[in-house]
Design a protein around this motif. Structure first.
Motif, PDB file in Angstrom:
ATOM      1  N   MET A   1       0.911  -1.263  -0.017  1.00 51.01           N
ATOM      2  CA  MET A   1      -0.272  -0.207  -0.054  1.00 51.01           C
ATOM      3  C   MET A   1       0.974   1.213  -0.202  1.00 51.01           C
ATOM      4  N   LEU A   2       0.406   2.237  -0.791  1.00 52.45           N
ATOM      5  CA  LEU A   2       1.414   3.465  -0.790  1.00 52.45           C
ATOM      6  C   LEU A   2       0.845   4.251   0.272  1.00 52.45           C
ATOM      7  N   HIS A   6       1.788   9.816  -0.993  1.00 54.94           N
ATOM      8  CA  HIS A   6       2.830   9.299  -2.244  1.00 54.94           C
ATOM      9  C   HIS A   6       2.033   9.936  -3.478  1.00 54.94           C
ATOM     10  N   ARG A   9      -0.510   7.826  -5.274  1.00 53.36           N
ATOM     11  CA  ARG A   9      -1.957   7.843  -4.606  1.00 53.36           C
ATOM     12  C   ARG A   9      -2.568   8.708  -4.891  1.00 53.36           C
ATOM     13  N   SER A  12      -3.724   9.027  -8.523  1.00 54.28           N
ATOM     14  CA  SER A  12      -4.739   8.059  -8.945  1.00 54.28           C
ATOM     15  C   SER A  12      -6.013   7.998  -8.413  1.00 54.28           C
ATOM     16  N   THR A  13      -6.083   8.579  -7.316  1.00 55.86           N
ATOM     17  CA  THR A  13      -7.334   8.526  -6.561  1.00 55.86           C
ATOM     18  C   THR A  13      -8.147  10.120  -6.626  1.00 55.86           C
ATOM     19  N   TYR A  16      -7.952  11.903  -3.411  1.00 50.32           N
ATOM     20  CA  TYR A  16      -8.720  11.182  -2.514  1.00 50.32           C
ATOM     21  C   TYR A  16     -10.111  11.218  -2.550  1.00 50.32           C
ATOM     22  N   HIS A  19     -11.736   7.775  -2.460  1.00 49.98           N
ATOM     23  CA  HIS A  19     -11.775   6.957  -1.311  1.00 49.98           C
ATOM     24  C   HIS A  19     -13.124   7.300  -0.548  1.00 49.98           C
ATOM     25  N   SER A  63      -1.815   5.360 -11.859  1.00 52.78           N
ATOM     26  CA  SER A  63      -2.689   4.288 -11.564  1.00 52.78           C
ATOM     27  C   SER A  63      -2.056   2.821 -11.317  1.00 52.78           C
ATOM     28  N   TYR A  66      -0.005   2.507  -8.190  1.00 54.16           N
ATOM     29  CA  TYR A  66      -1.001   2.360  -7.075  1.00 54.16           C
ATOM     30  C   TYR A  66      -1.574   0.821  -7.372  1.00 54.16           C
TER      31      TYR A  66
END
Length: 153
Positions: A1-2, A6, A9, A12-13, A16, A19, A63, A66
């Motif tokens: 898990m990054l 990072h 992360r 790619s998210t 956030y 999440h 991505s 991640y």
């Protein structure tokens, strides 16, 4: 898990957004509307096109890293692909709320149903490239549909 800090992360998210509870793809597409509006307002359709290409390239890297760190093919929390696809769909769309809403709905429909060749890309392409390119294909389909719709309107 990054770790949370990072860059792969964060990118790619979608800073956030991926999440958030619920449908990450819808959250990602909705979040993509805000920067797209400002990019297009500041630089026009060519600036948004350049940003879409750039987020695609950065998104493939982020991505892939991640997903690899999570040991998953396509983690649900990855939404940078929605940013890329949504931005491609919006290139020809004027900065008007109604047109953005139509483009949002169209891209979500194409992203969820994944018509060919998006479904082929989703099933067969590996790593970050596979994560992002199916949404880019859906976004390019959306671009064509929105261009036709605007022209007919």
């Amino acid at each position: 898990m990054l770790p949370l800090w990072h860059p792969a992360r964060i990118i790619s998210t979608g800073v956030y957004v991926g999440h958030l509870p619920g449908p990450a793809g819808t959250w990602g597409s909705a979040a993509a509307l805000v920067p797209a509006w400002f990019i297009r307002d500041a630089g026009g359709p060519w600036a948004l096109a350049a940003a879409a290409v750039l987020i695609t390239l950065i998104g493939i890297w982020a991505s892939g890293l991640y997903a690899g760190a999570m040991d998953m093919k396509d983690p649900g929390s990855v939404v940078v692909d929605e940013f890329a696809g949504q931005w491609f769909t919006l290139i020809v769309v004027p900065n008007e709320l109604a047109w953005f809403a139509v483009a949002f709905a169209l891209f979500r429909l194409l992203d969820i149903t994944k018509p060919w060749p998006a479904n082929w890309a989703d099933r067969t392409l590996p790593g970050g490239f596979g994560i992002v390119i199916d949404d880019v294909i859906a976004g390019l389909m959306g671009l064509v549909f929105m261009g036709a719709l605007i022209e007919l309107w």
